[in-house]
Structures are given as structure tokens and as C-alpha cells.
Enzyme design. Structure first.
Site, short mmCIF file in Angstrom:
data_model
loop_
_atom_site.label_atom_id
_atom_site.label_comp_id
_atom_site.label_asym_id
_atom_site.label_seq_id
_atom_site.Cartn_x
_atom_site.Cartn_y
_atom_site.Cartn_z
N SER A 1 0.88 -1.18 0.00
CA SER A 1 0.00 0.00 0.00
C SER A 1 0.91 1.22 0.00
CB SER A 1 -0.91 -0.01 1.23
OG SER A 1 -0.16 0.03 2.41
N HIS B 1 -2.46 -6.16 3.25
CA HIS B 1 -1.42 -7.09 3.67
C HIS B 1 -1.94 -8.51 3.91
CE1 HIS B 1 1.37 -3.65 5.24
NE2 HIS B 1 1.22 -3.65 3.94
N GLN C 1 -5.28 -2.24 8.37
CA GLN C 1 -4.17 -2.99 7.79
C GLN C 1 -3.26 -3.65 8.82
OE1 GLN C 1 -2.34 -1.80 3.92
NE2 GLN C 1 -0.70 -1.10 5.24
N GLU C 2 -3.03 -2.98 9.93
CA GLU C 2 -2.12 -3.54 10.94
C GLU C 2 -2.66 -3.33 12.34
OE1 GLU C 2 1.93 -2.16 10.57
OE2 GLU C 2 1.74 -1.94 8.40
N GLU D 1 3.54 -9.24 6.70
CA GLU D 1 4.46 -8.77 7.73
C GLU D 1 4.51 -9.70 8.94
OE1 GLU D 1 3.42 -4.69 8.38
OE2 GLU D 1 4.13 -4.09 6.39
N ASP E 1 -2.59 0.62 12.19
CA ASP E 1 -2.31 1.28 10.92
C ASP E 1 -3.54 1.09 10.05
OD1 ASP E 1 -1.51 2.26 8.49
OD2 ASP E 1 0.05 0.75 8.13
N GLU F 1 -1.90 5.08 12.77
CA GLU F 1 -1.19 5.51 11.56
C GLU F 1 -2.18 5.68 10.41
OE1 GLU F 1 1.92 3.36 8.49
OE2 GLU F 1 2.07 2.89 10.63
N ASP G 1 2.00 8.59 7.44
CA ASP G 1 2.80 7.75 6.55
C ASP G 1 2.56 8.21 5.12
OD1 ASP G 1 4.09 5.78 5.09
OD2 ASP G 1 2.68 4.20 5.60
N LYS H 1 10.15 5.94 6.24
CA LYS H 1 10.46 4.86 5.30
C LYS H 1 11.47 5.40 4.29
CE LYS H 1 5.91 2.58 5.61
NZ LYS H 1 4.63 2.36 4.91
N HIS I 1 9.73 -0.55 8.37
CA HIS I 1 9.94 -1.47 7.26
C HIS I 1 8.90 -1.22 6.18
CE1 HIS I 1 6.82 -4.49 9.08
NE2 HIS I 1 6.42 -3.24 9.14
N LYS J 1 8.91 0.02 13.60
CA LYS J 1 7.96 -0.97 13.07
C LYS J 1 8.75 -1.96 12.22
CE LYS J 1 4.19 -0.03 10.98
NZ LYS J 1 3.18 0.56 10.07
#
Length: 417
Positions: free
Chosen positions: A41, A154, A162-163, A204, A240, A283, A310, A335, A363, A386
Site C-alpha cells: 500500500s 497485507h 491494515q495492521e 508482515e 495502521d 497511523e 505515513d 520509510k 519497514h 515498526k
């Protein structure tokens, strides 16, 4: 000292997709090797990732053109320079590219060379990378933000966020934080398995089950924290949302469940979630172009929760300055491949920090065994990192590097939790 050789190769990331690997050899024999990561993403404003587009190779995702950028354009110039520093190498590559968004050479090609050069120079000066970059001030171990349940882009499940991460903020040391995270991760796996839910993992390393709702994902993680013997004072939740993926017209639409939100409704949703659960960080709770809504959310939640940009910032000083001026977000996700060189990455971190923003080294979903972000996190005393779940070698490589930095440099207790 001179640069003797700059080499590049097409290598594979953790998804089996090509990426750029670079090697820099100095005249004294010092060698640096680095690989560029890749995101699933990705933000609209990220630096250009150069791909071949040839459907006959790797479904069009080959990076031979990016490798060619290194061998035919970057290498001949760097192998003739007199002043060998990271800043000079990055300056030369930026001039060679001479585009707004690294479109000529590719951010993946440039970052691999930038990191490899930094590692070669660190070896030349007989220093670990974190000490070479951060000097004597590099003293703080980051809080790991471990992605233990995956959704969104993911994972192939029905979860839109997502996370779902855990943050062992109550640990007394970095090694204890890693142990706590690992114990909770395995406890979560046991709970999911006992309920006949999927324990396969996403990009991940986090588990990727189908669940009744995104809130159910938070609740099963809280159950795992308690079952592992910890409290929510010791271990808190980070999310996230990657909500740029949700942007639809003037509002948002969750792609898996189909729920529609206006910006105001999505802000209210995050407020209610933070009232109900021990959430410390969110995030990308809003889209990458929705600065007005970010400002509103920061006014409402910014004193209690890290609101992390992000896709909003893409590690780009121009976007970060706009966020500062608009009072949008209070934390920066870092990143390096979003901007393309180590020097620009460090500039972005300094800008954010000088304006009171927290920093999180991160990451990408497409990673390799490269551990550069671990050293950078310690070099800049970032509060957080992360690196995914405590699972899959592309993720644990970063945690293992941090464990070694902590042990070998007597920094384990200098923990940011």
C-alpha cells in the site's frame, strides 16, 4: 580513500518480487551491501520505484532498468569522486537524477546505493552503522511496534484495518520488550487455533484470520495480552488504518466490508475506538490528501494518541512542513525508500523532531534481510520501530540486529518505553 566499485543486482524481497541490491567497495577493501524494500500500500506522493513493465519477466515487476541506472549512470560517476561521504554521494545521485520524484534513476536504485555506501564507510571507520551515523549521541533503543494481526492490503481476509500492533511500553529493556511481544504473539496464535481460526500469516508476519469485525481483532489481541500475563499498562495497541486505500469520492469506503464514512464520521469512529480501547497510536487514520480532516483529528486526539503520518508525509520534508503548518499529525513514519536517499531521510527526521513530532522507523511489506532501519532507529534515537511480527526472517532480522546492538553496546536498558 576512493570508491573502487559500485555494483547492483536484481534480488528478491519477502514476497518473491524483484528489488534492487547494491554493493559499494572502497579502495581499502571496505564493503557495504544493501537492498531496497518495496511497499504494497504505497502513498501517492512517494518517490518513484523504477520497474521494467515487461510482462514476460516477473509479471512486469522486474528491476533490470533500475539496476542499469546504477551500473551505467551512478557507478561511473561515483567511482571517480574525490570526496567520499554519504552526503556527497547522495547529492551526486540527486543531481544525476534531476527529477522531482526520482523518476529517472528510481528511488529503489538510489536508496540501495546510498545505504550500501553508508555501510562501506562505517566499515572503513571501523564503526557499526548506527554509531557512524549517530555518533556518541546514539544511545536509545526504540519501542518495537509489532504487527501481530494483519488486514487490509497485507492479508487476504475480511479485516479492513491494515495492521494491529502491540507496543510493550512497560518493558524495562529492549530485550524484555522483544520477549513480551513474542510471548503475546504465540499466545494469540494459540487462541486463534483453539477457535479453529486461520493462523497463516500476512506479508508482515501477523496472523490473518477472518473475524466478525475490526473491533473483534482488537479484542482478541487484548485477550492474548492478558493470557500472556501482561496488562494494558504494560502493552498497548497501535493501529495502521492505511485509510488512503479507503478514499472514495468525498469520503471513505472500507473495501472489504463496504462501510461508508464521511471524514467527520471517520474521525468520530477513531475517537470512540480510542475511548473504548487502550490505543496509543493510529497511523494514517485519514487519507493522504485530507489535510483539513487531519487537523481536526489532531486537535481532538493529538494530546492522547500518536497520530502518525505515513502516506500523508511519505518521509518528504516538503509534505512534513505542510503538516507542521497545518497542525496535522503529531508523529512521522520514516520509510527511507519513500524519499530515496539516506541523507534526505535524516533531514526529514530532523525536521519532524525539531517541530515536536515523534518518529517511527519503518519497514515495508516487501522486505529483505537488510537491517539498515534498525541501525538508523538507534542512530537518531527514534522512539519507535515498526518491523512486523516476531516471525519471518525478513522481520526478525531487524529485531535481532537491535538485540545485538543493545547487548554489544550496553544499551539494552536505555529503552524508550
Amino acid at each position: 580513500m576512493k570508491i573502487q566499485k559500485v555494483l547492483a543486482a536484481e534480488v528478491l524481497d519477502s514476497r518473491g518480487t524483484p528489488t534492487v541490491g547494491a554493493t559499494v567497495v572502497l579502495s581499502d577493501g571496505s564493503i557495504g551491501v544493501a537492498n531496497a524494500p518495496s511497499g504494497a500500500s504505497t502513498g501517492k506522493f512517494e518517490a518513484h520505484e523504477k520497474r521494467d513493465g515487461d510482462k514476460r519477466r516477473y509479471h512486469g515487476k522486474g528491476v533490470q532498468k533500475a539496476v542499469q541506472s546504477v551500473t551505467e549512470t551512478i557507478a561511473p560517476v561515483l567511482e571517480n569522486i574525490r570526496k567520499v561521504t554519504v552526503g556527497e554521494i547522495d547529492r551526486i545521485m540527486i543531481e544525476l537524477d534531476n527529477t522531482k520524484n526520482k523518476e529517472k534513476l528510481g528511488a529503489n536504485a538510489m536508496l540501495a546505493v546510498s545505504l550500501a555506501a553508508a555501510k562501506a564507510l562505517a566499515m572503513h571507520y571501523r564503526q557499526p552503522l548506527f554509531r557512524f551515523l549517530g555518533g556518541a549521541n546514539a544511545q536509545k533503543m526504540p519501542v518495537p511496534m509489532m504487527n501481530i494481526l494483519n488486514g487490509g492490503a497485507h492479508a487476504a481476509n475480511n479485516i479492513d484495518i491494515q495492521e494491529f500492533m502491540i507496543m510493550p511500553v512497560g518493558a524495562k529493556s529492549f530485550s524484555e520488550a522483544v520477549r513480551m511481544g513474542s510471548e503475546i504473539y504465540h499466545t494469540l496464535g494459540g487462541i486463534l487455533k483453539s477457535r479453529s481460526l486461520a493462523v497463516s500469516v500476512g506479508d508482515e508476519g501477523g496472523f490473518a484470520p477472518d473475524l466478525a469485525s475490526d473491533e473483534a481483532a482488537i479484542e482478541v489481541i487484548l485477550e492474548a495480552i492478558a493470557a500472556a500475563g501482561y496488562t494494558t499498562d504494560e502493552v498497548q495497541i497501535a493501529l495502521d488504518a492505511a485509510s488512503s486505500e479507503w478514499a472514495s469520492g468525498d469520503g471513505y469506503r472500507l473495501p472489504k466490508r463496504g462501510t461508508q464514512y464521511s471524514a467527520a464520521q471517520l474521525i468520530s469512529y477513531w475517537e470512540k475506538l480510542c475511548e473504548k480501547y487502550p490505543i496509543r497510536s493510529i497511523e494514517d487514520p485519514l487519507g493522504e490528501e485530507d489535510f483539513p480532516a487531519w487537523t481536526t483529528l489532531t486537535e481532538r486526539l493529538g494530546k492522547k494518541v500518536m497520530l502518525v503520518g505515513d502516506d500523508l508525509f511519505v518521509t518528504n520534508p516538503v509534505r512534513i512542513r505542510e503538516g507542521i503548518e497545518r497542525r496535522a499529525a503529531n508523529a512521522l513514519l520514516v520509510k527511507p525508500n519513500q524519499i530515496g536517499t539516506l541523507t534526505e531521510t535524516l533531514t526529514a527526521i530532523a525536521l519532524a523532531r525539531d517541530n515536536g513530532m515523534k518518529t517511527i522507523l519503518s519497514h515495508r511489506s516487501g522486505e529483505t534481510e537488510d537491517t539498515s532501519i534498525a541501525d538508523i532507529a538507534v542512530a537518531v534515537n527514534a522512539g519507535y520501530i515498526k518491523s512486523g511480527a516476531p516471525c519471518r526472517s525478513d522481520r526478525t532480522a531487524k529485531y535481532n540486529r537491535l538485540l545485538r546492538i543493545a547487548q554489544e553496546n550496553d544499551l539494552d536498558g536505555n529503552y524508550g518505553g
